[in-house]
Design a protein around this motif. Structure first.
Motif, PDB file in Angstrom:
ATOM      1  N   GLY A 174       0.799  -1.219   0.000  1.00 38.29           N
ATOM      2  CA  GLY A 174       0.000   0.000   0.000  1.00 38.29           C
ATOM      3  C   GLY A 174       0.834   1.273   0.000  1.00 38.29           C
ATOM      4  O   GLY A 174       0.323   2.350  -0.293  1.00 38.29           O
ATOM      5  N   GLU A 175       2.115   1.171   0.312  1.00 37.03           N
ATOM      6  CA  GLU A 175       2.995   2.340   0.338  1.00 37.03           C
ATOM      7  C   GLU A 175       3.245   2.836  -1.084  1.00 37.03           C
ATOM      8  O   GLU A 175       3.393   2.049  -2.005  1.00 37.03           O
ATOM      9  N   GLN A 176       3.292   4.165  -1.244  1.00 35.16           N
ATOM     10  CA  GLN A 176       3.607   4.753  -2.537  1.00 35.16           C
ATOM     11  C   GLN A 176       5.000   5.354  -2.489  1.00 35.16           C
ATOM     12  O   GLN A 176       5.383   5.955  -1.487  1.00 35.16           O
ATOM     13  N   ARG A 177       5.736   5.183  -3.585  1.00 37.13           N
ATOM     14  CA  ARG A 177       7.099   5.687  -3.693  1.00 37.13           C
ATOM     15  C   ARG A 177       7.400   6.116  -5.105  1.00 37.13           C
ATOM     16  O   ARG A 177       6.883   5.547  -6.051  1.00 37.13           O
ATOM     17  N   TYR A 206      17.121  -3.278  -2.243  1.00 31.85           N
ATOM     18  CA  TYR A 206      15.873  -4.033  -2.296  1.00 31.85           C
ATOM     19  C   TYR A 206      15.216  -3.821  -3.659  1.00 31.85           C
ATOM     20  O   TYR A 206      15.115  -2.700  -4.143  1.00 31.85           O
ATOM     21  N   VAL A 207      14.792  -4.904  -4.289  1.00 32.29           N
ATOM     22  CA  VAL A 207      14.284  -4.873  -5.656  1.00 32.29           C
ATOM     23  C   VAL A 207      12.764  -4.689  -5.677  1.00 32.29           C
ATOM     24  O   VAL A 207      12.040  -5.353  -4.944  1.00 32.29           O
ATOM     25  N   VAL A 208      12.314  -3.785  -6.563  1.00 31.21           N
ATOM     26  CA  VAL A 208      10.886  -3.562  -6.789  1.00 31.21           C
ATOM     27  C   VAL A 208      10.619  -3.822  -8.272  1.00 31.21           C
ATOM     28  O   VAL A 208      11.244  -3.209  -9.139  1.00 31.21           O
ATOM     29  N   ILE A 209       9.702  -4.753  -8.563  1.00 33.39           N
ATOM     30  CA  ILE A 209       9.336  -5.100  -9.931  1.00 33.39           C
ATOM     31  C   ILE A 209       8.107  -4.277 -10.327  1.00 33.39           C
ATOM     32  O   ILE A 209       7.102  -4.273  -9.617  1.00 33.39           O
ATOM     33  N   VAL A 210       8.209  -3.577 -11.475  1.00 35.36           N
ATOM     34  CA  VAL A 210       7.134  -2.679 -11.910  1.00 35.36           C
ATOM     35  C   VAL A 210       6.778  -2.985 -13.378  1.00 35.36           C
ATOM     36  O   VAL A 210       7.544  -2.647 -14.279  1.00 35.36           O
ATOM     37  N   PRO A 211       5.637  -3.628 -13.624  1.00 36.52           N
ATOM     38  CA  PRO A 211       5.239  -3.929 -15.000  1.00 36.52           C
ATOM     39  C   PRO A 211       4.960  -2.657 -15.807  1.00 36.52           C
ATOM     40  O   PRO A 211       4.662  -1.608 -15.249  1.00 36.52           O
ATOM     41  N   MET A 223       3.015  -0.241  -3.749  1.00 35.38           N
ATOM     42  CA  MET A 223       3.429  -1.616  -3.467  1.00 35.38           C
ATOM     43  C   MET A 223       2.193  -2.496  -3.319  1.00 35.38           C
ATOM     44  O   MET A 223       1.326  -2.241  -2.475  1.00 35.38           O
ATOM     45  N   GLN A 224       2.081  -3.519  -4.172  1.00 33.37           N
ATOM     46  CA  GLN A 224       0.929  -4.418  -4.148  1.00 33.37           C
ATOM     47  C   GLN A 224       1.220  -5.689  -3.355  1.00 33.37           C
ATOM     48  O   GLN A 224       0.372  -6.161  -2.611  1.00 33.37           O
ATOM     49  N   ALA A 276       4.950  -3.886  -7.670  1.00 31.38           N
ATOM     50  CA  ALA A 276       4.235  -2.619  -7.548  1.00 31.38           C
ATOM     51  C   ALA A 276       3.563  -2.257  -8.862  1.00 31.38           C
ATOM     52  O   ALA A 276       3.984  -2.697  -9.933  1.00 31.38           O
ATOM     53  N   ASP A 277       2.506  -1.448  -8.765  1.00 33.80           N
ATOM     54  CA  ASP A 277       1.809  -0.930  -9.932  1.00 33.80           C
ATOM     55  C   ASP A 277       2.083   0.562 -10.054  1.00 33.80           C
ATOM     56  O   ASP A 277       2.212   1.265  -9.047  1.00 33.80           O
ATOM     57  N   VAL A 278       2.140   1.048 -11.292  1.00 32.29           N
ATOM     58  CA  VAL A 278       2.367   2.469 -11.546  1.00 32.29           C
ATOM     59  C   VAL A 278       1.122   3.263 -11.158  1.00 32.29           C
ATOM     60  O   VAL A 278       0.012   2.917 -11.543  1.00 32.29           O
ATOM     61  N   VAL A 279       1.315   4.306 -10.374  1.00 33.85           N
ATOM     62  CA  VAL A 279       0.244   5.229 -10.003  1.00 33.85           C
ATOM     63  C   VAL A 279       0.333   6.470 -10.888  1.00 33.85           C
ATOM     64  O   VAL A 279      -0.671   7.022 -11.312  1.00 33.85           O
ATOM     65  N   GLU A 280       1.578   6.894 -11.189  1.00 35.90           N
ATOM     66  CA  GLU A 280       1.779   8.115 -11.975  1.00 35.90           C
ATOM     67  C   GLU A 280       3.138   8.077 -12.649  1.00 35.90           C
ATOM     68  O   GLU A 280       4.125   7.646 -12.054  1.00 35.90           O
TER      69      GLU A 280
END
Length: 145
Positions: free
Chosen positions: A83-86, A107-112, A124-125, A134-138
């Motif tokens: 739920g955190e946005q970054r 730390y790795v974040v995967i973003v489609p 972060m999903q 994570a999903d793109v918000v903007e």
């Protein structure tokens, strides 16, 4: 530091001595989730979690370093929460074409649906100990240099 596109897992472990040999224990969850398979061979990269100061004196077994212990405890949980946005920058693409960003401690974040160089705000999903999805918000504009 470059992260290989073939990175399968990332976790913290301690090198332990066992009767003259040294071992790193793979967390059970890495096998039960299918990230790794028993009886397979993998290439392992080791990254130090601490760097000694030039003024450090030799530490004996009777005087353990509290700094290292505190640092290990600090690394026990992921640096992000569901739920955190970054805002992140996509540094690489994975085998499936998903963007790969890094935050604290590598730390790795995967973003489609992103490309190398994209600056995006993500939510972060799903957060695991070694990676977050994570999903793109903007989409954020790139900064001019």
């Amino acid at each position: 530091m470059d992260i290989s596109e073939s990175l399968q897992t990332l976790y913290t472990a301690t090198v332990e001595e066992d009767d003259g040999s040294y071992q790193i224990t793979v967390p059970e969850r890495e096998v039960t989730t299918g990230t790794l398979a028993a009886d397979e061979t993998y290439r392992v990269a080791l990254i130090s979690t601490s760097t000694p100061d030039a003024d450090d004196t030799e530490t004996t077994d009777s005087e353990p370093s509290t700094d290292h212990k505190d640092q290990q405890q600090e690394f026990e949980s992921p640096p992000v929460e569901e739920g955190e946005q970054r805002e992140v920058e996509i540094e690489n693409l994975g085998d499936q074409g998903d963007g790969i960003a890094k935050v604290e401690r590598g730390y790795v974040v995967i973003v489609p649906e992103t490309n190398v160089g994209d600056r995006v705000t993500v939510e972060m999903q799903q957060v695991r100990e070694n990676v977050a999805f994570a999903d793109v918000v903007e989409h954020n504009p790139r900064e001019e240099v």
